[in-house]
Motif scaffolding. Structure first.
Motif, PDB file in Angstrom:
ATOM      1  N   GLN A 112     -34.815  -0.896  19.518  1.00  0.00           N
ATOM      2  CA  GLN A 112     -33.365  -0.894  19.748  1.00  0.00           C
ATOM      3  C   GLN A 112     -32.619  -1.404  18.519  1.00  0.00           C
ATOM      4  O   GLN A 112     -31.562  -0.872  18.151  1.00  0.00           O
ATOM      5  CB  GLN A 112     -33.012  -1.747  20.976  1.00  0.00           C
ATOM      6  CG  GLN A 112     -33.539  -1.196  22.274  1.00  0.00           C
ATOM      7  CD  GLN A 112     -33.041   0.213  22.532  1.00  0.00           C
ATOM      8  OE1 GLN A 112     -31.843   0.457  22.606  1.00  0.00           O
ATOM      9  NE2 GLN A 112     -33.961   1.155  22.648  1.00  0.00           N
ATOM     10  N   GLU A 113     -33.157  -2.433  17.877  1.00  0.00           N
ATOM     11  CA  GLU A 113     -32.545  -2.965  16.654  1.00  0.00           C
ATOM     12  C   GLU A 113     -32.510  -1.893  15.562  1.00  0.00           C
ATOM     13  O   GLU A 113     -31.489  -1.710  14.889  1.00  0.00           O
ATOM     14  CB  GLU A 113     -33.355  -4.177  16.176  1.00  0.00           C
ATOM     15  CG  GLU A 113     -32.887  -4.763  14.852  1.00  0.00           C
ATOM     16  CD  GLU A 113     -33.801  -5.874  14.361  1.00  0.00           C
ATOM     17  OE1 GLU A 113     -33.991  -5.959  13.131  1.00  0.00           O
ATOM     18  OE2 GLU A 113     -34.324  -6.647  15.187  1.00  0.00           O
ATOM     19  N   ASN A 168     -35.031   6.750  13.762  1.00  0.00           N
ATOM     20  CA  ASN A 168     -33.712   6.648  13.139  1.00  0.00           C
ATOM     21  C   ASN A 168     -33.779   5.872  11.828  1.00  0.00           C
ATOM     22  O   ASN A 168     -33.179   6.263  10.834  1.00  0.00           O
ATOM     23  CB  ASN A 168     -32.721   5.973  14.084  1.00  0.00           C
ATOM     24  CG  ASN A 168     -31.390   5.739  13.420  1.00  0.00           C
ATOM     25  OD1 ASN A 168     -30.672   6.673  13.092  1.00  0.00           O
ATOM     26  ND2 ASN A 168     -31.061   4.481  13.181  1.00  0.00           N
ATOM     27  N   TRP A 169     -34.506   4.761  11.818  1.00  0.00           N
ATOM     28  CA  TRP A 169     -34.598   3.923  10.623  1.00  0.00           C
ATOM     29  C   TRP A 169     -35.139   4.734   9.450  1.00  0.00           C
ATOM     30  O   TRP A 169     -34.594   4.684   8.348  1.00  0.00           O
ATOM     31  CB  TRP A 169     -35.490   2.704  10.892  1.00  0.00           C
ATOM     32  CG  TRP A 169     -35.267   1.593   9.924  1.00  0.00           C
ATOM     33  CD1 TRP A 169     -34.385   0.572  10.050  1.00  0.00           C
ATOM     34  CD2 TRP A 169     -35.940   1.383   8.679  1.00  0.00           C
ATOM     35  NE1 TRP A 169     -34.463  -0.262   8.960  1.00  0.00           N
ATOM     36  CE2 TRP A 169     -35.407   0.213   8.096  1.00  0.00           C
ATOM     37  CE3 TRP A 169     -36.929   2.064   7.999  1.00  0.00           C
ATOM     38  CZ2 TRP A 169     -35.828  -0.281   6.875  1.00  0.00           C
ATOM     39  CZ3 TRP A 169     -37.358   1.586   6.772  1.00  0.00           C
ATOM     40  CH2 TRP A 169     -36.813   0.416   6.227  1.00  0.00           C
ATOM     41  N   ALA A 204     -29.851   0.981  15.553  1.00  0.00           N
ATOM     42  CA  ALA A 204     -28.473   0.682  15.149  1.00  0.00           C
ATOM     43  C   ALA A 204     -28.197   0.969  13.675  1.00  0.00           C
ATOM     44  O   ALA A 204     -27.044   0.958  13.243  1.00  0.00           O
ATOM     45  CB  ALA A 204     -28.155  -0.781  15.448  1.00  0.00           C
ATOM     46  N   ARG A 205     -29.227   1.220  12.897  1.00  0.00           N
ATOM     47  CA  ARG A 205     -29.034   1.457  11.459  1.00  0.00           C
ATOM     48  C   ARG A 205     -28.286   2.758  11.231  1.00  0.00           C
ATOM     49  O   ARG A 205     -28.575   3.784  11.845  1.00  0.00           O
ATOM     50  CB  ARG A 205     -30.390   1.517  10.756  1.00  0.00           C
ATOM     51  CG  ARG A 205     -30.283   1.640   9.257  1.00  0.00           C
ATOM     52  CD  ARG A 205     -31.646   1.655   8.594  1.00  0.00           C
ATOM     53  NE  ARG A 205     -31.481   1.611   7.147  1.00  0.00           N
ATOM     54  CZ  ARG A 205     -32.395   2.021   6.302  1.00  0.00           C
ATOM     55  NH1 ARG A 205     -33.558   2.490   6.735  1.00  0.00           N
ATOM     56  NH2 ARG A 205     -32.184   1.951   5.005  1.00  0.00           N
ATOM     57  N   VAL A 206     -27.311   2.730  10.322  1.00  0.00           N
ATOM     58  CA  VAL A 206     -26.547   3.924   9.969  1.00  0.00           C
ATOM     59  C   VAL A 206     -26.593   4.118   8.458  1.00  0.00           C
ATOM     60  O   VAL A 206     -26.726   3.160   7.692  1.00  0.00           O
ATOM     61  CB  VAL A 206     -25.074   3.848  10.454  1.00  0.00           C
ATOM     62  CG1 VAL A 206     -25.004   3.811  11.963  1.00  0.00           C
ATOM     63  CG2 VAL A 206     -24.367   2.656   9.863  1.00  0.00           C
ATOM     64  N   GLY A 212     -35.733   4.530  17.757  1.00  0.00           N
ATOM     65  CA  GLY A 212     -35.124   3.590  16.820  1.00  0.00           C
ATOM     66  C   GLY A 212     -35.859   3.587  15.494  1.00  0.00           C
ATOM     67  O   GLY A 212     -35.240   3.608  14.428  1.00  0.00           O
TER      68      GLY A 212
END
Length: 168
Positions: free
Chosen positions: A155-156, A40-41, A159-161, A37
């Motif tokens: 997990q939060e 991803n961020w 979710a970033r896109v 996560g």
């Protein structure tokens, strides 16, 4: 276009690509320790920085200036624990804010109202970037040492896109 302003914008293109490299490096670190996560961020953050460089590139072209590319420096930040990358990110955003403000000030000094209007987007964007980076530092300080909380934060961040920026 004022020569000083165009030179600063051209240099900022390189700085934006460096920012993307830095954020990919931070993403790489988090991937290597299983915090996907967080990875991803920072990957999304890298995409944003590349899009900022492209926006500046296009702006220069649209105003009769051919950008010149320079070598992109290798990120040189040392990471010793899981909290270092978020601190590095905040420090870097503060640096970028100072660069953006310098471009805006140079445009104002040159009475380059078109560039001031263009840079307004980036001034506002940097306020958001610093807030987001500061929030992430605060969350890591609060939750980073608790495995369950760190899992939820990871997990939060997963979710970033990426949403391509536009100047309205």
């Amino acid at each position: 276009m004022n020569e000083k302003v165009s030179a600063l914008l051209n240099d900022q293109i390189n700085k934006e690509f460096y920012s993307a490299y830095l954020y990919l490096d931070l993403s790489n670190y988090y991937s290597s320790i299983g915090l996907d996560g967080f990875a991803n961020w920072y990957d999304v953050q890298a995409q944003e920085e590349m899009s900022h460089a492209k926006m500046m590139y296009k702006y220069l072209h649209d105003n009769g200036v051919r950008p010149e590319f320079a070598a992109i420096a290798k990120p040189d930040k040392e990471i010793n624990d899981i909290k270092d990358p978020v601190r590095i990110g905040l420090e870097h955003e503060k640096y970028v804010t100072s660069l953006i403000h310098n471009i805006y000030a140079a445009a104002a000094e040159a009475n380059d109202y078109l560039t001031m209007e263009f840079m307004h987007y980036f001034v506002k964007e940097q306020g958001e970037e610093e807030k987001n980076a500061n929030d992430l530092v605060n969350k890591m300080e609060l939750y980073g040492s608790d495995p369950r909380s760190l899992y939820l934060l990871d997990q939060e961040l997963a979710a970033r896109v990426f949403v391509a920026p536009t100047i309205a």
